[in-house]
Write an enzyme that holds these catalytic residues in place. Structure first.
Site, PDB file in Angstrom:
ATOM      1  N   GLY A  56       0.757  -1.185   0.034  1.00 27.50           N
ATOM      2  CA  GLY A  56      -0.081  -0.137   0.022  1.00 27.50           C
ATOM      3  C   GLY A  56       0.809   1.349  -0.042  1.00 27.50           C
ATOM      4  N   HIS A  57       2.004   1.161  -0.051  1.00 27.72           N
ATOM      5  CA  HIS A  57       3.146   2.141  -0.204  1.00 27.72           C
ATOM      6  C   HIS A  57       3.866   2.407  -1.489  1.00 27.72           C
ATOM      7  CE1 HIS A  57       2.340   2.098   4.019  1.00 27.72           C
ATOM      8  NE2 HIS A  57       2.782   1.004   4.085  1.00 27.72           N
ATOM      9  N   ASP A 110       6.644  -4.767  12.006  1.00 32.77           N
ATOM     10  CA  ASP A 110       7.683  -5.123  11.089  1.00 32.77           C
ATOM     11  C   ASP A 110       8.920  -5.592  12.066  1.00 32.77           C
ATOM     12  OD1 ASP A 110       6.042  -2.723  10.195  1.00 32.77           O
ATOM     13  OD2 ASP A 110       7.194  -3.515   8.288  1.00 32.77           O
ATOM     14  N   HIS A 219      -0.121   4.523   7.135  1.00 28.81           N
ATOM     15  CA  HIS A 219      -1.213   3.564   7.463  1.00 28.81           C
ATOM     16  C   HIS A 219      -2.221   4.246   7.877  1.00 28.81           C
ATOM     17  CE1 HIS A 219       2.674   1.780   8.241  1.00 28.81           C
ATOM     18  NE2 HIS A 219       2.474   0.769   7.403  1.00 28.81           N
TER      19      HIS A 219
END
Ligand SMILES: Nc1ncnc2c1ncn2[C@@H]1O[C@H](COP(=O)(O)OP(=O)(O)O)[C@@H](O)[C@H]1O
Ligand SMILES: Nc1ncnc2c1ncn2[C@@H]1O[C@H](COP(=O)(O)OP(=O)(O)O)[C@@H](O)[C@H]1O
Ligand SMILES: [Mg+2]
Ligand SMILES: [Mg+2]
Ligand SMILES: [Mg+2]
Ligand SMILES: [Mg+2]
Lengths: 331, 210, 331, 210
Positions: A56-57, A110, A219
């Protein structure tokens, strides 16, 4: 949901397949681990550079795999860190006698996935180095948080490390370089609109027609505060003040300035923003030596931008200028 | 031969899995408030595989069974939840031993899972995470069982504690996880993980053979 | 209006100023005529390549001025062809003994402005060539319309002409080349959302949550028809069928495939679209030899995409591969 | 010395300019239906300069005055409107001559403007453009003047024709301009340029010294 999507569960793999089809000669796609890697990696003579993070980045990080940047990216699903397994298997596939470098954005998920993956890979005898990126000034550091978030500044860390690795630098030197670049990089972002994760099908949060979110995360995490929508100049000035006063960047500093779009903002607006930011930095006596205007680390289809400043020296400048060959290209 | 007391563990895992799959959207909505809206999606992607492969999971003993579940979760669940829940199952497996699993063993496994989550998450009760529902609920379970209540009623009582504690996270300031970035703004809504745990306990209470 | 904008009337000049500030060594901005030109143009040994059109399509065309592509772009305001004056003055500034080439998208306003500008420039003794781009298959040609619209296909015309001009090609040859490229280029676009012109402050048209516009124009002009929102695969298949059957592109053809974002669609989705398009072309026996995934000719912040196919031969392939140096870059 | 009959021309131009500036948003909205929504914006950007420089415009004679206006329009108005309206003013200037401007001269100038638009636009009545309001209105004006009506009442009557004709473009299929790309879909809404012309005529009727 106004998106190009089939089954939302296939969103990430279908995107990765597109990247692979567009770059058959240079990239390899390993569906089992959501992995995009250089077709010619690993190399015996080069540290392998790996970055994972949620999807999504884009273009971060799956579209910046290639000579001079990443050797592999193992993304998780949209906004989710990759499962530990992907990290482990990617690390094994990229194993090089010179070691494997993990570049990690500073988020709990992460870090956990990479911690666990590293532990297990080291148990298999793989040499691993780690660089944590945490350039987001929106989040005030404090004893009880997990620290700042990693956002668009990761581009500079990756670009510098990628260039140095290509020249044969050792693992430890790359870790030191990455930390050094991260230490002089500062970013803050803001949202004009929310973003819509394909699996959710509706906006992640609600933002009124006359509102904006200053300091938003990539996000869609809420930022410093919600404010009344302001003019481009006012927004730029506020972001710039937050970023510049943080390192702080001082009169006489040479900097790289990045205006990063969050996915839904047209490049015309990004250049308008750039013009203001450049002029304001010049007025502060800060010299913009390199600039980046476009999309580097996005948040799906969010309208908004982030400003990144990086303090430059000779070595860093030349690493940033070095060529690279990645899917994200114009010609 | 299947280990004695195994049925209870199967029921717990199956209920957790079914709850995760059934509440995918709800859990994600909860995470969208001050998080990034993927909690339900992430959990469901792992637990749906647990359900899909249910009949084929190795049932040599409880430890093996739980380790299989742990592997599915760690290999398929991303975000913070993958490592946390994966670690929880892995530690529970390690604590399962190979003897008969009674109340004491079950509590030991739950405690091991909690310790695993705390270590992995560098977090504790009071940080506004799933621990703020899980720990009080397990404390309550232990108390009720020690007081001589039967399993069914102890689980039901623990579920009430889980629910109350999860709702109670609303007034807390997040100190771990993505919500922590928002500081003061995390106050006013409950933690997604804590509610998730409460719903699982409630479902379990309903499913427990009474 | 969720945009980075100050006074909407300053939107275009402020964007141009940003481009100029970001490229001080290579570009010159002439505010009087909304003009972005190469700092080293005109050259005595090179035909000057000029493109004008409305703004709002960035990176087209102001962000593709540079060695190997345009010598100048003189945009009008958002979605408005430049006034005739800008065309004339730009042409005069770019005057070269080898001539000036006008690349024009086929719209009434653009053609009129360039017709008038050409007439007046020729009266001043300037040699001018003209290439009209009209690659949009959405608009059915007929005796009474002004013909097809020029859309993302202009990238290929500009890139090929820019590369050939750099090698010293003559004006007439460049006109012939441009026409040849245009003749083998076909595009169709579609919108998931409308777009919001800064001066209007609200969406140009209304599109229901469950609707999409097939064949939309890059100025938000309505397309072939409004349809119920479909999956990514269905959309790609419909666009591809329209584009491929138009030339028509045949089994065995070598093609370039462009997936162009219209401004509000993230690159993740564009790669998902690319994957489907590539696979479907392969299934038809059409060979995708080059690909382009990103934003080339946008419509402000519109979510949507267009697909362009260009039939390749050796000469065209090598012109497309040639290097160029433009503001729109990654590093 | 200023030319005789000049006042009428000044009034026409000033009314057109004021109308364009006052109706910027309205005219753009009309153009948004099957066009690209910039008609009002484009016109306003040119005519606001006409108003801002009004007192300084060279008034040596009508032709010079109109040529100055034409230059402002062609240099500041983009899109289709710049060339079309610029050409119209340029041709009117050429037709103005240097003698007294009466009804006949005014009509000749309007006819010249119409011819200019048709040539520049390669268009004609029936294509669903501003010509479909302008031409019938000028025809009507000519008729009423020929029938001996005074200027004021002739303009008022012509404005009514302009309005009716402009509204009538709704049922037409666009054959020129951006709307033409939409084919059948252009039917059902009036042409923005035609409505613009009608509003200008109406404002002129209101402003004409009776
Ligand atoms: N450090 C931590 N320790 C324990 N639980 C945590 C921690 N961080 C987050 N959590 C729990 O995980 C939930 C969020 O999970 P998930 O959405 O998968 O994470 P993210 O998207 O932030 O990576 C939170 O609601 C919280 O209950
Ligand atoms: N070829 C033409 N001839 C005459 N009038 C035209 C022509 N094309 C467009 N017009 C008029 O111009 C108006 C649109 O003007 P404008 O918005 O400036 O043009 P565009 O944005 O399409 O370039 C239309 O409503 C119509 O009245
Ligand atoms: Mg997440
Ligand atoms: Mg989450
Ligand atoms: Mg226009
Ligand atoms: Mg228009």
């Amino acid at each position: 949901m106004k998106k190009f999507v089939n089954d939302p569960k296939d969103f990430v793999p279908e995107m990765l397949r597109g990247i692979a089809l567009a770059n058959p000669a240079t990239l390899r796609y390993v569906p089992e681990y959501n992995l995009i890697m250089r077709a010619d990696a690993p190399s015996e003579n080069k540290v392998s550079i790996v970055q994972g993070s949620g999807s999504g980045h884009e273009p971060a990080h799956v579209m910046i795999v290639g000579k001079g940047m990443l050797d592999a990216a193992c993304p998780g699903d949209v906004f989710s860190a990759p499962p530990m397994d992907y990290v482990l298997e990617t690390t094994k596939l990229l194993n090089s006698p010179k070691g494997v470098l993990h570049i990690i954005n500073n988020y709990t998920g992460d870090r956990m996935a990479f911690d666990m993956g590293r532990e297990m890979a080291e148990a298999e005898g793989i040499r691993i180095g780690t660089v944590i990126v945490d350039d987001d000034v929106a989040v005030k550091d404090s004893t009880w948080t997990v620290g700042r978030r990693g956002v668009a500044g990761n581009f500079f860390v990756i670009k510098a490390i990628g260039a140095a690795a290509e020249k044969g630098a050792e693992l430890d030197d790359l870790v030191a370089l990455g930390n050094r670049v991260n230490a002089v990089s500062r970013t803050m972002g803001m949202a004009l609109t929310s973003c819509t994760p394909p699996a959710k099908g509706s906006p992640l949060f609600d933002l009124g027609d006359d509102e904006m979110e200053m300091g938003v995360g990539i996000h869609g995490e809420p930022g410093r505060r919600r404010e009344k929508l302001a003019s481009a100049n006012e927004i730029v000035d506020e972001l710039l003040e937050a970023v510049a006063s943080d390192l702080p960047f001082k009169k006489g500093d040479d900097v790289a300035l990045m205006v990063n779009g969050l996915g839904g903002t047209p490049i015309s607006e990004l250049y308008l923003v750039y013009g203001r930011a450049h002029a304001q930095l010049t007025a502060r006596g800060i010299n913009v030596r390199r600039n980046y205007v476009g999309e580097y680390c996005t948040s799906l289809d969010m309208a908004g931008c982030s400003l990144t400043l990086v303090r430059l020296d000779e070595e860093l400048s030349s690493l940033l200028e070095a060529p690279a060959e990645i899917p994200n290209r114009i010609f | 031969m299947a280990q004695e007391g195994f049925d209870g563990i199967e029921l717990v895992v199956r209920t957790m899995a079914q709850t995760a799959v059934d509440n995918e959207t709800y859990f994600s909505e909860l995470d969208a408030v001050v998080g990034d809206g993927d909690f339900g999606y992430s959990l469901a992607r792992g637990f749906e595989i647990v359900l899909a492969t249910w009949d084929d999971l190795d049932r040599s003993d409880a430890a093996t069974f739980l380790r299989k579940v742990a592997v599915i979760i760690t290999s398929r669940v991303g975000g913070t939840s993958g490592p946390l829940w994966g670690t929880a199952f892995m530690r529970a497996a390690a604590a399962a031993g190979s003897d008969r699993i009674g109340a004491a063993e079950a509590l030991a496994m739950l405690r091991a899972a909690i310790t695993g989550i705390k270590e992995r998450g560098q977090s504790d009760v009071g940080d506004k995470t799933l621990l703020d529902a899980l720990v009080p609920a397990v404390d309550a379970l232990e108390g009720y069982l020690a007081a001589g209540q039967g399993a069914a009623s102890a689980v039901t009582a623990a579920a009430k504690v889980a629910r109350a504690s999860a709702e109670g996270t609303s007034s807390m300031l997040a100190k771990r996880g993505r919500a922590a970035y928002t500081g003061e703004r995390s106050i006013g809504s409950p933690d997604a993980g804590a509610i998730g745990v409460a719903v699982m306990f409630e479902q379990l209470a309903g499913a427990w053979p009474g």
